[in-house]
Scaffold this motif. Structure first.
Motif, PDB file in Angstrom:
ATOM      1  N   THR A 177       0.844  -1.196   0.000  1.00 32.32           N
ATOM      2  CA  THR A 177       0.000   0.000   0.000  1.00 32.32           C
ATOM      3  C   THR A 177       0.881   1.249   0.000  1.00 32.32           C
ATOM      4  O   THR A 177       1.819   1.360   0.793  1.00 32.32           O
ATOM      5  CB  THR A 177      -0.914   0.036   1.244  1.00 32.32           C
ATOM      6  OG1 THR A 177      -1.782  -1.098   1.234  1.00 32.32           O
ATOM      7  CG2 THR A 177      -1.760   1.311   1.256  1.00 32.32           C
ATOM      8  N   GLN A 178       0.591   2.187  -0.904  1.00 32.22           N
ATOM      9  CA  GLN A 178       1.334   3.440  -0.954  1.00 32.22           C
ATOM     10  C   GLN A 178       0.619   4.511  -0.141  1.00 32.22           C
ATOM     11  O   GLN A 178      -0.613   4.577  -0.135  1.00 32.22           O
ATOM     12  CB  GLN A 178       1.518   3.897  -2.396  1.00 32.22           C
ATOM     13  CG  GLN A 178       2.440   2.979  -3.196  1.00 32.22           C
ATOM     14  CD  GLN A 178       2.810   3.553  -4.545  1.00 32.22           C
ATOM     15  OE1 GLN A 178       2.001   4.158  -5.221  1.00 32.22           O
ATOM     16  NE2 GLN A 178       4.066   3.355  -4.944  1.00 32.22           N
ATOM     17  N   VAL A 179       1.399   5.324   0.552  1.00 35.36           N
ATOM     18  CA  VAL A 179       0.838   6.308   1.480  1.00 35.36           C
ATOM     19  C   VAL A 179       1.520   7.655   1.303  1.00 35.36           C
ATOM     20  O   VAL A 179       2.696   7.742   0.929  1.00 35.36           O
ATOM     21  CB  VAL A 179       0.992   5.843   2.947  1.00 35.36           C
ATOM     22  CG1 VAL A 179       0.117   4.616   3.211  1.00 35.36           C
ATOM     23  CG2 VAL A 179       2.448   5.525   3.283  1.00 35.36           C
ATOM     24  N   ASN A 180       0.771   8.717   1.584  1.00 37.71           N
ATOM     25  CA  ASN A 180       1.315  10.073   1.560  1.00 37.71           C
ATOM     26  C   ASN A 180       2.073  10.349   2.854  1.00 37.71           C
ATOM     27  O   ASN A 180       1.562  10.075   3.944  1.00 37.71           O
ATOM     28  CB  ASN A 180       0.187  11.099   1.409  1.00 37.71           C
ATOM     29  CG  ASN A 180      -0.536  10.982   0.089  1.00 37.71           C
ATOM     30  OD1 ASN A 180       0.091  10.847  -0.964  1.00 37.71           O
ATOM     31  ND2 ASN A 180      -1.858  11.022   0.121  1.00 37.71           N
ATOM     32  N   LEU A 181       3.270  10.904   2.733  1.00 31.65           N
ATOM     33  CA  LEU A 181       4.090  11.219   3.902  1.00 31.65           C
ATOM     34  C   LEU A 181       4.356  12.717   3.982  1.00 31.65           C
ATOM     35  O   LEU A 181       4.693  13.351   2.977  1.00 31.65           O
ATOM     36  CB  LEU A 181       5.440  10.491   3.826  1.00 31.65           C
ATOM     37  CG  LEU A 181       5.414   8.963   3.767  1.00 31.65           C
ATOM     38  CD1 LEU A 181       6.837   8.427   3.645  1.00 31.65           C
ATOM     39  CD2 LEU A 181       4.711   8.372   4.971  1.00 31.65           C
ATOM     40  N   GLU A 182       4.209  13.251   5.173  1.00 28.59           N
ATOM     41  CA  GLU A 182       4.634  14.624   5.454  1.00 28.59           C
ATOM     42  C   GLU A 182       5.507  14.604   6.690  1.00 28.59           C
ATOM     43  O   GLU A 182       5.062  14.174   7.762  1.00 28.59           O
ATOM     44  CB  GLU A 182       3.442  15.565   5.681  1.00 28.59           C
ATOM     45  CG  GLU A 182       3.888  16.995   5.946  1.00 28.59           C
ATOM     46  CD  GLU A 182       2.753  17.944   6.315  1.00 28.59           C
ATOM     47  OE1 GLU A 182       3.025  18.925   7.042  1.00 28.59           O
ATOM     48  OE2 GLU A 182       1.611  17.711   5.872  1.00 28.59           O
ATOM     49  N   VAL A 183       6.754  15.031   6.545  1.00 29.70           N
ATOM     50  CA  VAL A 183       7.677  15.032   7.672  1.00 29.70           C
ATOM     51  C   VAL A 183       7.378  16.225   8.574  1.00 29.70           C
ATOM     52  O   VAL A 183       6.608  17.126   8.234  1.00 29.70           O
ATOM     53  CB  VAL A 183       9.141  15.067   7.190  1.00 29.70           C
ATOM     54  CG1 VAL A 183       9.445  13.833   6.354  1.00 29.70           C
ATOM     55  CG2 VAL A 183       9.446  16.339   6.398  1.00 29.70           C
ATOM     56  N   ASP A 184       8.001  16.213   9.737  1.00 30.27           N
ATOM     57  CA  ASP A 184       7.781  17.265  10.720  1.00 30.27           C
ATOM     58  C   ASP A 184       8.220  18.624  10.175  1.00 30.27           C
ATOM     59  O   ASP A 184       9.310  18.761   9.601  1.00 30.27           O
ATOM     60  CB  ASP A 184       8.555  16.941  11.995  1.00 30.27           C
ATOM     61  CG  ASP A 184       8.244  17.904  13.119  1.00 30.27           C
ATOM     62  OD1 ASP A 184       7.063  18.165  13.378  1.00 30.27           O
ATOM     63  OD2 ASP A 184       9.201  18.417  13.738  1.00 30.27           O
ATOM     64  N   LEU A 185       7.379  19.628  10.339  1.00 33.53           N
ATOM     65  CA  LEU A 185       7.657  20.977   9.838  1.00 33.53           C
ATOM     66  C   LEU A 185       8.975  21.535  10.371  1.00 33.53           C
ATOM     67  O   LEU A 185       9.743  22.170   9.649  1.00 33.53           O
ATOM     68  CB  LEU A 185       6.522  21.922  10.243  1.00 33.53           C
ATOM     69  CG  LEU A 185       5.220  21.870   9.459  1.00 33.53           C
ATOM     70  CD1 LEU A 185       4.163  22.695  10.181  1.00 33.53           C
ATOM     71  CD2 LEU A 185       5.426  22.410   8.056  1.00 33.53           C
ATOM     72  N   ILE A 186       9.235  21.287  11.651  1.00 34.76           N
ATOM     73  CA  ILE A 186      10.426  21.869  12.262  1.00 34.76           C
ATOM     74  C   ILE A 186      11.690  21.354  11.586  1.00 34.76           C
ATOM     75  O   ILE A 186      12.639  22.102  11.356  1.00 34.76           O
ATOM     76  CB  ILE A 186      10.455  21.556  13.772  1.00 34.76           C
ATOM     77  CG1 ILE A 186       9.260  22.233  14.466  1.00 34.76           C
ATOM     78  CG2 ILE A 186      11.756  22.031  14.410  1.00 34.76           C
ATOM     79  CD1 ILE A 186       9.115  21.882  15.932  1.00 34.76           C
ATOM     80  N   ALA A 187      11.700  20.060  11.227  1.00 42.40           N
ATOM     81  CA  ALA A 187      12.886  19.477  10.594  1.00 42.40           C
ATOM     82  C   ALA A 187      13.168  20.151   9.256  1.00 42.40           C
ATOM     83  O   ALA A 187      14.326  20.424   8.916  1.00 42.40           O
ATOM     84  CB  ALA A 187      12.686  17.969  10.408  1.00 42.40           C
ATOM     85  N   ARG A 188      12.105  20.423   8.498  1.00 37.34           N
ATOM     86  CA  ARG A 188      12.297  21.046   7.185  1.00 37.34           C
ATOM     87  C   ARG A 188      12.878  22.459   7.320  1.00 37.34           C
ATOM     88  O   ARG A 188      13.801  22.844   6.600  1.00 37.34           O
ATOM     89  CB  ARG A 188      10.960  21.098   6.440  1.00 37.34           C
ATOM     90  CG  ARG A 188      10.683  19.859   5.635  1.00 37.34           C
ATOM     91  CD  ARG A 188       9.556  20.076   4.677  1.00 37.34           C
ATOM     92  NE  ARG A 188       8.283  19.739   5.266  1.00 37.34           N
ATOM     93  CZ  ARG A 188       7.134  20.320   4.961  1.00 37.34           C
ATOM     94  NH1 ARG A 188       7.104  21.294   4.087  1.00 37.34           N
ATOM     95  NH2 ARG A 188       6.016  19.946   5.506  1.00 37.34           N
ATOM     96  N   TYR A 189      12.307  23.245   8.232  1.00 32.56           N
ATOM     97  CA  TYR A 189      12.764  24.621   8.385  1.00 32.56           C
ATOM     98  C   TYR A 189      14.146  24.682   9.026  1.00 32.56           C
ATOM     99  O   TYR A 189      14.951  25.570   8.711  1.00 32.56           O
ATOM    100  CB  TYR A 189      11.757  25.425   9.221  1.00 32.56           C
ATOM    101  CG  TYR A 189      10.540  25.826   8.430  1.00 32.56           C
ATOM    102  CD1 TYR A 189      10.644  26.752   7.395  1.00 32.56           C
ATOM    103  CD2 TYR A 189       9.291  25.276   8.691  1.00 32.56           C
ATOM    104  CE1 TYR A 189       9.549  27.124   6.649  1.00 32.56           C
ATOM    105  CE2 TYR A 189       8.178  25.632   7.945  1.00 32.56           C
ATOM    106  CZ  TYR A 189       8.313  26.560   6.930  1.00 32.56           C
ATOM    107  OH  TYR A 189       7.218  26.918   6.185  1.00 32.56           O
TER     108      TYR A 189
END
Length: 221
Positions: A177-189
């Protein structure tokens, strides 16, 4: 913005091709839409969509090519179940973590196993996202705020309690099964901030070992 706490399970009514992109119609199920207006946002499997029409049974949203290419939305069909969450307000309980609804990539369920009354999933993330995923950190999977219980390279472990399985579409997940991933906002910034003035340069390599040494985060060998 969202919290990653799913409010209802809806279903896709239709996907209509519109000049190369899509118009999506969602039956919102038990999601209360009395306080939703045109232009509001509703996270659908973790994808922030803008309401362009209220149908009485749900809502319609236009989906850009960018969203189609970077998410699992193109795999949906009429009848597909979806996780739904309305945008948070200033008096909403933040039961999960801050979620933008901007998907970073598509992951894949590697394995599923029983763990007492819970289910343990192993998920493979795109390699470029691995650096943002931390043990006991937060990650959003198809709109669901979850805790990373283990990590091995670009694979991470999730433990879902019965309530989460009941209130989301995740009980239907199997290997593949394929799933949408969103990482933690703080890590990106934080990554962008660590680049300092180099962030303004074209075609920079991002946070490299050389950059970390230059900033004093690690010592030279």
């Amino acid at each position: 913005m969202f919290t990653g706490i799913i409010q209802a399970i809806g279903h896709v009514q239709s996907l209509e091709s519109r000049g190369g992109d899509l118009r999506l119609t969602i039956d919102s199920g038990n999601l209360e839409l009395d306080d939703v207006a045109l232009g509001d946002s509703i996270a659908t499997n973790g994808i922030c969509l803008t309401v362009i029409d209220l149908t009485g049974q749900g809502f319609k949203a236009d989906v850009s090519r960018e969203t189609i290419n970077l998410t699992t939305l193109h795999k949906l069909k009429a009848g597909s179940p979806v996780n739904l969450e309305k945008a948070l307000t200033l008096n909403t309980r933040l039961g999960g973590h801050l979620v933008s609804g901007h998907v970073d990539g598509v992951g894949e369920i590697v394995s599923r196993s029983d763990d007492a009354r819970s289910i343990r999933f192993s998920v493979a993330a795109p390699k470029e996202l691995a650096k943002y995923i931390a043990h006991k950190g937060s990650i959003c999977v198809d709109g669901v705020s979850l805790t990373v219980n283990g990590i091995n390279g670009s694979q991470f472990e999730l433990n879902l309690v019965p309530h989460t399985l009941q209130e989301t579409i995740m009980d239907g997940y199997q290997a593949g099964t394929q799933v949408n991933l969103e990482v933690d906002l703080i890590a990106r910034y934080l990554e962008r901030l660590m680049m300092g003035e180099a962030a303004a340069e074209m075609n920079t390599a991002g946070v490299t070992e050389a950059l970390l040494m230059e900033r004093g985060f690690i010592k030279g060998r």
